[in-house]
Write a protein that holds these residues in place. Structure first.
Motif, PDB file in Angstrom:
ATOM      1  N   THR A  24       0.833  -1.208   0.000  1.00 52.16           N
ATOM      2  CA  THR A  24       0.000   0.000   0.000  1.00 52.16           C
ATOM      3  C   THR A  24       0.865   1.254   0.000  1.00 52.16           C
ATOM      4  OG1 THR A  24      -1.709  -1.198   1.238  1.00 52.16           O
ATOM      5  CG2 THR A  24      -1.871   1.198   1.201  1.00 52.16           C
ATOM      6  N   ILE A  25       1.974   1.215   0.725  1.00 50.19           N
ATOM      7  CA  ILE A  25       2.880   2.367   0.763  1.00 50.19           C
ATOM      8  C   ILE A  25       3.480   2.623  -0.616  1.00 50.19           C
ATOM      9  CG2 ILE A  25       5.097   3.164   1.677  1.00 50.19           C
ATOM     10  CD1 ILE A  25       4.375   1.810   4.307  1.00 50.19           C
ATOM     11  N   TYR A  26       3.884   1.561  -1.313  1.00 53.69           N
ATOM     12  CA  TYR A  26       4.460   1.730  -2.649  1.00 53.69           C
ATOM     13  C   TYR A  26       3.409   2.253  -3.634  1.00 53.69           C
ATOM     14  CZ  TYR A  26       8.333  -1.009  -0.766  1.00 53.69           C
ATOM     15  OH  TYR A  26       9.383  -1.462   0.003  1.00 53.69           O
ATOM     16  N   ASN A  27       2.169   1.799  -3.494  1.00 56.22           N
ATOM     17  CA  ASN A  27       1.097   2.332  -4.345  1.00 56.22           C
ATOM     18  C   ASN A  27       0.865   3.815  -4.061  1.00 56.22           C
ATOM     19  OD1 ASN A  27       0.661  -0.122  -5.591  1.00 56.22           O
ATOM     20  ND2 ASN A  27      -1.010  -0.726  -4.239  1.00 56.22           N
ATOM     21  N   THR A  28       1.001   4.189  -2.788  1.00 55.90           N
ATOM     22  CA  THR A  28       0.854   5.604  -2.427  1.00 55.90           C
ATOM     23  C   THR A  28       1.957   6.437  -3.065  1.00 55.90           C
ATOM     24  OG1 THR A  28      -0.108   4.947  -0.295  1.00 55.90           O
ATOM     25  CG2 THR A  28       0.672   7.217  -0.490  1.00 55.90           C
ATOM     26  N   GLU A  29       3.164   5.937  -3.068  1.00 62.76           N
ATOM     27  CA  GLU A  29       4.282   6.648  -3.685  1.00 62.76           C
ATOM     28  C   GLU A  29       4.064   6.798  -5.189  1.00 62.76           C
ATOM     29  OE1 GLU A  29       7.939   8.617  -4.156  1.00 62.76           O
ATOM     30  OE2 GLU A  29       6.622   8.275  -2.445  1.00 62.76           O
ATOM     31  N   SER A  30       3.550   5.744  -5.839  1.00 62.92           N
ATOM     32  CA  SER A  30       3.271   5.833  -7.279  1.00 62.92           C
ATOM     33  C   SER A  30       2.181   6.863  -7.563  1.00 62.92           C
ATOM     34  CB  SER A  30       2.843   4.460  -7.813  1.00 62.92           C
ATOM     35  OG  SER A  30       3.884   3.511  -7.674  1.00 62.92           O
ATOM     36  N   ALA A  31       1.156   6.889  -6.715  1.00 61.77           N
ATOM     37  CA  ALA A  31       0.081   7.875  -6.894  1.00 61.77           C
ATOM     38  C   ALA A  31       0.609   9.290  -6.671  1.00 61.77           C
ATOM     39  CB  ALA A  31      -1.060   7.573  -5.923  1.00 61.77           C
ATOM     40  N   ARG A  32       1.527   9.452  -5.743  1.00 64.52           N
ATOM     41  CA  ARG A  32       2.112  10.774  -5.489  1.00 64.52           C
ATOM     42  C   ARG A  32       2.893  11.264  -6.701  1.00 64.52           C
ATOM     43  NH1 ARG A  32       6.904  13.031  -5.823  1.00 64.52           N
ATOM     44  NH2 ARG A  32       7.854  11.131  -4.984  1.00 64.52           N
ATOM     45  N   ILE A  33       3.646  10.375  -7.338  1.00 65.44           N
ATOM     46  CA  ILE A  33       4.424  10.757  -8.521  1.00 65.44           C
ATOM     47  C   ILE A  33       3.487  11.160  -9.658  1.00 65.44           C
ATOM     48  CG2 ILE A  33       5.991   9.875 -10.289  1.00 65.44           C
ATOM     49  CD1 ILE A  33       7.274   8.138  -8.131  1.00 65.44           C
ATOM     50  N   GLU A  34       2.424  10.380  -9.880  1.00 66.37           N
ATOM     51  CA  GLU A  34       1.476  10.717 -10.945  1.00 66.37           C
ATOM     52  C   GLU A  34       0.815  12.069 -10.685  1.00 66.37           C
ATOM     53  OE1 GLU A  34      -1.281   7.535 -11.215  1.00 66.37           O
ATOM     54  OE2 GLU A  34       0.187   6.072 -11.968  1.00 66.37           O
ATOM     55  N   TYR A  35       0.490  12.342  -9.429  1.00 65.15           N
ATOM     56  CA  TYR A  35      -0.110  13.631  -9.094  1.00 65.15           C
ATOM     57  C   TYR A  35       0.881  14.769  -9.324  1.00 65.15           C
ATOM     58  CZ  TYR A  35      -1.227  17.515  -5.951  1.00 65.15           C
ATOM     59  OH  TYR A  35      -1.419  18.757  -5.417  1.00 65.15           O
ATOM     60  N   ASP A  36       2.124  14.561  -8.925  1.00 67.26           N
ATOM     61  CA  ASP A  36       3.129  15.619  -9.104  1.00 67.26           C
ATOM     62  C   ASP A  36       3.420  15.888 -10.580  1.00 67.26           C
ATOM     63  OD1 ASP A  36       3.437  16.286  -6.482  1.00 67.26           O
ATOM     64  OD2 ASP A  36       5.219  15.063  -6.133  1.00 67.26           O
ATOM     65  N   VAL A  37       3.337  14.859 -11.414  1.00 68.11           N
ATOM     66  CA  VAL A  37       3.540  15.066 -12.854  1.00 68.11           C
ATOM     67  C   VAL A  37       2.501  16.040 -13.390  1.00 68.11           C
ATOM     68  CG1 VAL A  37       3.375  13.959 -15.114  1.00 68.11           C
ATOM     69  CG2 VAL A  37       4.708  12.878 -13.309  1.00 68.11           C
ATOM     70  N   ASP A  38       1.227  15.788 -13.093  1.00 71.30           N
ATOM     71  CA  ASP A  38       0.171  16.677 -13.586  1.00 71.30           C
ATOM     72  C   ASP A  38       0.262  18.056 -12.934  1.00 71.30           C
ATOM     73  OD1 ASP A  38      -0.620  14.555 -15.050  1.00 71.30           O
ATOM     74  OD2 ASP A  38      -2.591  14.312 -14.132  1.00 71.30           O
ATOM     75  N   ARG A  39       0.577  18.089 -11.652  1.00 71.71           N
ATOM     76  CA  ARG A  39       0.672  19.379 -10.952  1.00 71.71           C
ATOM     77  C   ARG A  39       1.787  20.234 -11.540  1.00 71.71           C
ATOM     78  NH1 ARG A  39       3.802  21.120  -6.911  1.00 71.71           N
ATOM     79  NH2 ARG A  39       4.677  19.030  -6.592  1.00 71.71           N
ATOM     80  N   ASN A  40       2.917  19.633 -11.803  1.00 77.36           N
ATOM     81  CA  ASN A  40       4.031  20.392 -12.378  1.00 77.36           C
ATOM     82  C   ASN A  40       3.758  20.802 -13.825  1.00 77.36           C
ATOM     83  OD1 ASN A  40       5.807  20.447 -10.122  1.00 77.36           O
ATOM     84  ND2 ASN A  40       6.372  18.312 -10.493  1.00 77.36           N
ATOM     85  N   ASP A  41       3.027  19.961 -14.564  1.00 77.76           N
ATOM     86  CA  ASP A  41       2.655  20.339 -15.936  1.00 77.76           C
ATOM     87  C   ASP A  41       1.751  21.574 -15.931  1.00 77.76           C
ATOM     88  OD1 ASP A  41       4.131  18.315 -16.998  1.00 77.76           O
ATOM     89  OD2 ASP A  41       2.430  16.956 -17.349  1.00 77.76           O
ATOM     90  N   ILE A  42       0.810  21.608 -14.997  1.00 76.03           N
ATOM     91  CA  ILE A  42      -0.091  22.764 -14.904  1.00 76.03           C
ATOM     92  C   ILE A  42       0.675  24.007 -14.475  1.00 76.03           C
ATOM     93  CG2 ILE A  42      -2.054  23.709 -13.640  1.00 76.03           C
ATOM     94  CD1 ILE A  42      -3.220  20.895 -13.544  1.00 76.03           C
ATOM     95  N   THR A  43       1.583  23.817 -13.518  1.00 72.59           N
ATOM     96  CA  THR A  43       2.386  24.951 -13.055  1.00 72.59           C
ATOM     97  C   THR A  43       3.267  25.491 -14.173  1.00 72.59           C
ATOM     98  OG1 THR A  43       2.396  24.052 -10.810  1.00 72.59           O
ATOM     99  CG2 THR A  43       4.066  25.698 -11.338  1.00 72.59           C
ATOM    100  N   ALA A  44       3.892  24.598 -14.946  1.00 71.67           N
ATOM    101  CA  ALA A  44       4.769  25.030 -16.042  1.00 71.67           C
ATOM    102  C   ALA A  44       3.985  25.738 -17.137  1.00 71.67           C
ATOM    103  CB  ALA A  44       5.510  23.824 -16.617  1.00 71.67           C
ATOM    104  N   ALA A  45       2.751  25.271 -17.398  1.00 72.51           N
ATOM    105  CA  ALA A  45       1.943  25.914 -18.434  1.00 72.51           C
ATOM    106  C   ALA A  45       1.448  27.283 -17.980  1.00 72.51           C
ATOM    107  CB  ALA A  45       0.764  25.015 -18.796  1.00 72.51           C
ATOM    108  N   SER A  46       1.153  27.426 -16.695  1.00 74.30           N
ATOM    109  CA  SER A  46       0.632  28.699 -16.181  1.00 74.30           C
ATOM    110  C   SER A  46       1.729  29.724 -15.940  1.00 74.30           C
ATOM    111  CB  SER A  46      -0.147  28.450 -14.884  1.00 74.30           C
ATOM    112  OG  SER A  46      -1.184  27.508 -15.075  1.00 74.30           O
ATOM    113  N   ASN A  47       2.931  29.244 -15.632  1.00 75.45           N
ATOM    114  CA  ASN A  47       4.052  30.150 -15.341  1.00 75.45           C
ATOM    115  C   ASN A  47       5.226  29.831 -16.271  1.00 75.45           C
ATOM    116  OD1 ASN A  47       2.818  31.431 -12.875  1.00 75.45           O
ATOM    117  ND2 ASN A  47       2.936  29.318 -12.141  1.00 75.45           N
TER     118      ASN A  47
END
Length: 307
Positions: free
Chosen positions: A194-217
């Motif tokens: 479950t911890i490893y799945n949480t880490e994978s979900a965190r990476i996927e979330y950060d990918v989209d979050r950083n893409d949005i941040t890069a597009a906005s700024n």
């Protein structure tokens, strides 16, 4: 003699009974080799029909799924690499990550206990066999040496008892190893999954979050990029998934600690009794420890239902 020359005679076929004549075959009849070769080719299947039966929509869906998986894997790997190099920020929960690292270290230490206990069990098994063989050798000697028969018999019985006690302690140790292996390879591993799945979900979330941040700024001098439709909603969904898995992991770690301590403590108490009985020569107490360990509840692979 005329002016025209006679044409050369056509070669005649060899007689039927000649050794040079080929075996008779009917016209247009394939040989046995040809027939065998043709029989290996499936009949009734035409290439245009086979192509026409392909579900193009299904193939296109599989290709699109593979394309999305490839792009997602590349983005996740790139995110991890940039995080390792310190060139991009990541979502951090210090308390949660510290708890995860503690559990990973505990898991590693349980592995060391299991490996050492298995090694000890192998030594006990060899020692018990050696003691029983020595007991048998003294008994055989007593059959021929009348003058020292009493001493040989006494030594043989002593070694036989020692060997039986070693076998009993080995049985206790095997019960203990079985329980520790369940804790190590199943119970803790279930929470780590479950911890490893949480880490994978965190990476996927950060990918989209950083893409949005890069597009906005965008960098200075460049225009902001337009985001794909639904990009923000998709990012929010991945954040919710990450938070849900993190909550599940925290619950599992808490329940794991409570149940793990109680189960392992009971196992250790019985093993300590068995060790004390063995090294003090108390055979009855040792046999009692074997029975208690055999009926002691084995820890379950997971202390809580799947989340």
């Amino acid at each position: 003699m005329t002016g025209s020359s006679a044409s050369p005679p056509e070669p005649s076929a060899p007689p039927v009974d000649s050794p040079f004549s080929a075996p008779p075959h009917e016209a247009n009849t394939p040989t046995s080799d040809t027939t065998e070769t043709m029989s290996r080719i499936p009949t009734g299947i035409k290439l245009p029909d086979a192509v026409a039966n392909i579900d193009t929509a299904q193939v296109a869906a599989k290709v699109e799924s593979f394309k999305k998986w490839t792009i997602g894997t590349f983005k996740n790997s790139k995110q991890q690499l940039l995080e390792h190099m310190g060139k991009i920020d990541k979502t951090v929960d210090p308390e949660f990550e510290a708890q995860c690292e503690v559990l990973k270290d505990i898991h590693r230490r349980y592995g060391l206990v299991v490996a050492a206990a298995k090694n000890f069990s192998q030594v006990l098994t060899q020692m018990a066999e050696a003691e029983k063989k020595l007991s048998e050798s003294f008994y055989q000697l007593s059959l021929k040496e009348e003058q020292i028969k009493a001493q040989c018999t006494t030594t043989s019985e002593t070694m036989r008892g020692v060997g039986e006690q070693a076998s009993s302690l080995d049985a206790c140790l095997r019960y203990f190893i079985s329980s520790m292996e369940t804790v190590y390879s199943q119970t803790i591993t279930d929470t780590l999954h479950t911890i490893y799945n949480t880490e994978s979900a965190r990476i996927e979330y950060d990918v989209d979050r950083n893409d949005i941040t890069a597009a906005s700024n965008p960098p200075q001098g460049q225009q902001p990029k337009s985001l794909p439709a639904g990009a923000t909603e998709k990012c929010d969904e991945k954040k919710a998934k990450y938070e849900k898995l993190k909550s599940d992991a925290r619950i599992k770690m808490r329940l794991l600690e409570e149940n793990r301590i109680s189960v392992v403590a009971a196992q250790l108490e019985k093993l300590q009794s068995a060790l004390a009985a063995y090294y003090s020569g108390n055979a009855k107490l040792l046999e009692s420890s074997v029975r208690e360990l055999s009926i002691l509840q084995t820890p379950q692979p997971s202390f809580i239902p799947a989340m």
